[in-house]
Design a protein around this motif. Structure first.
Motif, PDB file in Angstrom:
ATOM      1  N   LEU A 168       0.755  83.080  56.376  1.00 21.46           N
ATOM      2  CA  LEU A 168       0.016  82.068  57.130  1.00 21.46           C
ATOM      3  C   LEU A 168      -1.295  82.628  57.681  1.00 21.46           C
ATOM      4  CD1 LEU A 168       2.954  80.325  59.049  1.00 21.46           C
ATOM      5  CD2 LEU A 168       1.737  79.504  57.027  1.00 21.46           C
ATOM      6  N   THR A 169      -1.268  83.888  58.110  1.00 19.31           N
ATOM      7  CA  THR A 169      -2.502  84.523  58.601  1.00 19.31           C
ATOM      8  C   THR A 169      -3.527  84.634  57.481  1.00 19.31           C
ATOM      9  OG1 THR A 169      -1.194  85.808  60.178  1.00 19.31           O
ATOM     10  CG2 THR A 169      -3.439  86.547  59.772  1.00 19.31           C
ATOM     11  N   PHE A 170      -3.063  85.015  56.296  1.00 16.02           N
ATOM     12  CA  PHE A 170      -3.930  85.099  55.120  1.00 16.02           C
ATOM     13  C   PHE A 170      -4.565  83.744  54.804  1.00 16.02           C
ATOM     14  CE2 PHE A 170      -4.243  84.812  50.393  1.00 16.02           C
ATOM     15  CZ  PHE A 170      -5.274  85.717  50.220  1.00 16.02           C
ATOM     16  N   CYS A 171      -3.834  82.675  55.110  1.00 18.92           N
ATOM     17  CA  CYS A 171      -4.315  81.316  54.835  1.00 18.92           C
ATOM     18  C   CYS A 171      -5.057  80.716  56.029  1.00 18.92           C
ATOM     19  CB  CYS A 171      -3.153  80.409  54.436  1.00 18.92           C
ATOM     20  SG  CYS A 171      -2.404  80.853  52.859  1.00 18.92           S
ATOM     21  N   ASN A 172      -5.587  81.566  56.901  1.00 19.01           N
ATOM     22  CA  ASN A 172      -6.480  81.154  57.977  1.00 19.01           C
ATOM     23  C   ASN A 172      -5.785  80.405  59.104  1.00 19.01           C
ATOM     24  OD1 ASN A 172      -9.080  81.747  58.610  1.00 19.01           O
ATOM     25  ND2 ASN A 172     -10.008  80.043  57.538  1.00 19.01           N
ATOM     26  N   VAL A 173      -4.496  80.583  59.262  1.00 24.73           N
ATOM     27  CA  VAL A 173      -3.782  80.014  60.407  1.00 24.73           C
ATOM     28  C   VAL A 173      -3.871  81.020  61.547  1.00 24.73           C
ATOM     29  CG1 VAL A 173      -1.545  79.203  61.278  1.00 24.73           C
ATOM     30  CG2 VAL A 173      -2.222  78.719  58.912  1.00 24.73           C
ATOM     31  N   LYS A 174      -4.249  80.552  62.734  1.00 24.95           N
ATOM     32  CA  LYS A 174      -4.375  81.450  63.875  1.00 24.95           C
ATOM     33  C   LYS A 174      -3.045  82.129  64.170  1.00 24.95           C
ATOM     34  CE  LYS A 174      -8.225  79.037  66.114  1.00 24.95           C
ATOM     35  NZ  LYS A 174      -8.679  78.330  67.346  1.00 24.95           N
ATOM     36  N   MET A 175      -3.120  83.367  64.661  1.00 24.10           N
ATOM     37  CA  MET A 175      -1.928  84.198  64.818  1.00 24.10           C
ATOM     38  C   MET A 175      -0.855  83.523  65.665  1.00 24.10           C
ATOM     39  SD  MET A 175      -0.194  86.839  64.121  1.00 24.10           S
ATOM     40  CE  MET A 175      -1.386  87.869  63.231  1.00 24.10           C
ATOM     41  N   GLN A 176      -1.242  82.922  66.792  1.00 18.92           N
ATOM     42  CA  GLN A 176      -0.258  82.295  67.667  1.00 18.92           C
ATOM     43  C   GLN A 176       0.500  81.195  66.938  1.00 18.92           C
ATOM     44  OE1 GLN A 176      -1.834  80.184  71.050  1.00 18.92           O
ATOM     45  NE2 GLN A 176       0.097  80.298  72.187  1.00 18.92           N
ATOM     46  N   LYS A 177      -0.231  80.366  66.205  1.00 21.10           N
ATOM     47  CA  LYS A 177       0.421  79.276  65.469  1.00 21.10           C
ATOM     48  C   LYS A 177       1.163  79.797  64.238  1.00 21.10           C
ATOM     49  CE  LYS A 177      -2.429  75.398  67.020  1.00 21.10           C
ATOM     50  NZ  LYS A 177      -1.301  74.721  67.694  1.00 21.10           N
ATOM     51  N   ALA A 178       0.688  80.895  63.661  1.00 16.66           N
ATOM     52  CA  ALA A 178       1.404  81.497  62.535  1.00 16.66           C
ATOM     53  C   ALA A 178       2.772  81.996  62.990  1.00 16.66           C
ATOM     54  CB  ALA A 178       0.589  82.650  61.946  1.00 16.66           C
ATOM     55  N   ILE A 179       2.821  82.622  64.174  1.00 14.34           N
ATOM     56  CA  ILE A 179       4.085  83.121  64.714  1.00 14.34           C
ATOM     57  C   ILE A 179       5.012  81.957  65.068  1.00 14.34           C
ATOM     58  CG2 ILE A 179       5.147  84.343  66.648  1.00 14.34           C
ATOM     59  CD1 ILE A 179       2.633  86.135  66.699  1.00 14.34           C
ATOM     60  N   GLY A 180       4.459  80.915  65.711  1.00 13.67           N
ATOM     61  CA  GLY A 180       5.256  79.755  66.080  1.00 13.67           C
ATOM     62  C   GLY A 180       5.796  79.011  64.871  1.00 13.67           C
ATOM     63  N   THR A 181       4.961  78.842  63.863  1.00 14.15           N
ATOM     64  CA  THR A 181       5.390  78.157  62.647  1.00 14.15           C
ATOM     65  C   THR A 181       6.420  78.989  61.893  1.00 14.15           C
ATOM     66  OG1 THR A 181       3.203  77.127  62.498  1.00 14.15           O
ATOM     67  CG2 THR A 181       4.569  77.060  60.523  1.00 14.15           C
ATOM     68  N   SER A 182       6.230  80.305  61.887  1.00 16.15           N
ATOM     69  CA  SER A 182       7.205  81.195  61.259  1.00 16.15           C
ATOM     70  C   SER A 182       8.562  81.097  61.955  1.00 16.15           C
ATOM     71  CB  SER A 182       6.699  82.637  61.308  1.00 16.15           C
ATOM     72  OG  SER A 182       7.686  83.532  60.860  1.00 16.15           O
ATOM     73  N   ALA A 183       8.536  80.976  63.290  1.00 12.52           N
ATOM     74  CA  ALA A 183       9.790  80.826  64.041  1.00 12.52           C
ATOM     75  C   ALA A 183      10.511  79.543  63.638  1.00 12.52           C
ATOM     76  CB  ALA A 183       9.501  80.824  65.544  1.00 12.52           C
ATOM     77  N   ALA A 184       9.739  78.464  63.426  1.00 11.42           N
ATOM     78  CA  ALA A 184      10.348  77.197  62.999  1.00 11.42           C
ATOM     79  C   ALA A 184      10.890  77.297  61.579  1.00 11.42           C
ATOM     80  CB  ALA A 184       9.315  76.070  63.092  1.00 11.42           C
ATOM     81  N   VAL A 185      10.178  78.001  60.720  1.00  7.35           N
ATOM     82  CA  VAL A 185      10.625  78.187  59.339  1.00  7.35           C
ATOM     83  C   VAL A 185      11.883  79.060  59.293  1.00  7.35           C
ATOM     84  CG1 VAL A 185       9.989  79.272  57.136  1.00  7.35           C
ATOM     85  CG2 VAL A 185       8.349  77.807  58.313  1.00  7.35           C
ATOM     86  N   GLY A 186      12.070  79.873  60.329  1.00  5.47           N
ATOM     87  CA  GLY A 186      13.254  80.732  60.381  1.00  5.47           C
ATOM     88  C   GLY A 186      14.565  79.960  60.370  1.00  5.47           C
ATOM     89  N   PHE A 187      14.540  78.716  60.866  1.00 11.13           N
ATOM     90  CA  PHE A 187      15.781  77.936  60.872  1.00 11.13           C
ATOM     91  C   PHE A 187      16.222  77.533  59.466  1.00 11.13           C
ATOM     92  CE2 PHE A 187      18.059  73.863  61.053  1.00 11.13           C
ATOM     93  CZ  PHE A 187      19.188  74.277  61.747  1.00 11.13           C
ATOM     94  N   PRO A 188      15.358  76.908  58.632  1.00  9.44           N
ATOM     95  CA  PRO A 188      15.813  76.621  57.264  1.00  9.44           C
ATOM     96  C   PRO A 188      16.141  77.872  56.463  1.00  9.44           C
ATOM     97  CG  PRO A 188      13.478  76.070  57.522  1.00  9.44           C
ATOM     98  CD  PRO A 188      14.031  76.326  58.891  1.00  9.44           C
ATOM     99  N   ILE A 189      15.462  78.976  56.743  1.00  8.16           N
ATOM    100  CA  ILE A 189      15.806  80.240  56.074  1.00  8.16           C
ATOM    101  C   ILE A 189      17.241  80.636  56.419  1.00  8.16           C
ATOM    102  CG2 ILE A 189      15.396  82.740  56.086  1.00  8.16           C
ATOM    103  CD1 ILE A 189      12.422  82.178  56.226  1.00  8.16           C
ATOM    104  N   ALA A 190      17.556  80.613  57.711  1.00  8.60           N
ATOM    105  CA  ALA A 190      18.904  80.993  58.148  1.00  8.60           C
ATOM    106  C   ALA A 190      19.945  79.996  57.664  1.00  8.60           C
ATOM    107  CB  ALA A 190      18.934  81.103  59.674  1.00  8.60           C
ATOM    108  N   LEU A 191      19.595  78.709  57.654  1.00 12.67           N
ATOM    109  CA  LEU A 191      20.532  77.673  57.210  1.00 12.67           C
ATOM    110  C   LEU A 191      20.894  77.856  55.746  1.00 12.67           C
ATOM    111  CD1 LEU A 191      22.087  75.030  57.712  1.00 12.67           C
ATOM    112  CD2 LEU A 191      19.976  73.787  57.136  1.00 12.67           C
ATOM    113  N   GLY A 192      19.874  77.965  54.888  1.00  7.13           N
ATOM    114  CA  GLY A 192      20.131  78.146  53.463  1.00  7.13           C
ATOM    115  C   GLY A 192      20.862  79.442  53.172  1.00  7.13           C
ATOM    116  N   SER A 193      20.477  80.521  53.882  1.00  6.48           N
ATOM    117  CA  SER A 193      21.124  81.818  53.672  1.00  6.48           C
ATOM    118  C   SER A 193      22.594  81.761  54.063  1.00  6.48           C
ATOM    119  CB  SER A 193      20.424  82.897  54.501  1.00  6.48           C
ATOM    120  OG  SER A 193      19.072  83.033  54.118  1.00  6.48           O
ATOM    121  N   THR A 194      22.872  81.165  55.224  1.00  5.59           N
ATOM    122  CA  THR A 194      24.253  81.088  55.700  1.00  5.59           C
ATOM    123  C   THR A 194      25.114  80.274  54.748  1.00  5.59           C
ATOM    124  OG1 THR A 194      23.498  81.243  58.000  1.00  5.59           O
ATOM    125  CG2 THR A 194      25.726  80.404  57.629  1.00  5.59           C
ATOM    126  N   LEU A 195      24.620  79.119  54.330  1.00  7.77           N
ATOM    127  CA  LEU A 195      25.370  78.286  53.388  1.00  7.77           C
ATOM    128  C   LEU A 195      25.628  79.040  52.087  1.00  7.77           C
ATOM    129  CD1 LEU A 195      23.636  74.807  53.896  1.00  7.77           C
ATOM    130  CD2 LEU A 195      25.898  75.516  54.707  1.00  7.77           C
TER     131      LEU A 195
END
Length: 267
Positions: A168-195
């Motif tokens: 996300l940083t490479f794609c010009n997303v500001k660091m704060q929002k990149a971290i926040g968006t990554s945190a949100a993406v962490g849920f589907p990552i964990a969901l799919g992995s757990t299943l």
């Protein structure tokens, strides 16, 4: 089992503290420690201790990611449009990654995990951050990137921040929002992995009692509340301690931990 509960509590507390203080996903700590704890118990088959560690770590992140997601959303740091675009690829990639991990024997899987730990450690030691060079690609490309991030994240049972934030940083997303968006993406990552780990371990014979596929429920039950309890305390330490120095020390600790796991699991 009672003797090991204290180990799960300690691991949960340490994982929550380090995640809150350094912004590092707990999987890098949980997987090698859980693998060594499981390997020390005679009821755990030696060929599946790492798979159980990966599955249990993914399930733990499933719960802790909700707390992180909520916090970043309250601060307006989540770009939900990106989350919606990348999540289909994430879910497909994580299911494939968990299936791949379940099919790989413990020894080469341990080597793969150790290599990823080394990659993450180098990032932390040298504070590597890609320079913003472009905008987000089209929808199909975002889904493809999500698939790759999901596959790798499931293979090593992490929340994906080590990969999502640089993208996300490479794609010009500001660091704060990149971290926040990554945190949100962490849920589907964990969901799919757990299943994926639950499904692929469901029919595996010889697993200990209280397993849901490759998820060991007693460890999960103790680590989740302890991790969520300590995360806020770790976040407060961020403003009082030299985080850059701590990250470098923690990176060395991760490499030593992964090396110890390799020596334990590989004859």
């Amino acid at each position: 089992m009672m003797n090991w509960l204290f180990a799960y509590v300690a691991l949960g507390l340490f994982t929550g503290l380090s995640a809150g203080m350094l912004g590092i996903g707990g999987g890098l700590v949980m997987v090698p420690v859980l693998a060594m704890i499981f390997a020390s118990q005679s009821s755990f088959p030696s060929g599946d201790v790492l798979h159980l560690a990966l599955g249990t770590s993914a399930a733990t992140i499933l719960f802790t990611s909700l707390s992180s997601l909520r916090s970043h959303h309250q601060h307006g740091a989540v770009i939900w449009k990106i989350v919606a675009q990348i999540s289909p690829g994430i879910l497909l990639g994580t299911v494939f990654g968990a299936s791949l991990a379940s099919a790989v024997p413990a020894e080469p899987l341990a080597v793969i995990f150790a290599c990823f730990v080394l990659f993450a450690a180098v990032q932390m030691v040298f504070n590597l951050k890609p320079k913003p060079n472009r905008q987000l690609p089209g929808r199909i490309a975002v889904v493809a990137v999500g698939g790759a991030i999901g596959c790798i994240s499931a293979l090593v049972a992490i929340g994906g921040g080590v990969l999502t934030v640089p993208f996300l940083t490479f794609c010009n997303v500001k660091m704060q929002k990149a971290i926040g968006t990554s945190a949100a993406v962490g849920f589907p990552i964990a969901l799919g992995s757990t299943l994926g780990y639950v499904a692929n371990g469901w029919a595996r014979s010889g697993l200990p009692e209280w397993c849901l596929g490759f998820v060991y429920l007693p460890a999960l039950a103790w680590m989740v509340p302890c991790s969520m309890l300590m995360a806020p305390a770790g976040a407060k330490c961020t403003h009082k301690l030299p985080v850059v120095v701590l990250k470098r020390i923690f990176a060395i600790f991760l490499v030593l931990l992964a090396t110890r796991m390799l020596l334990r699991l590989i004859p």
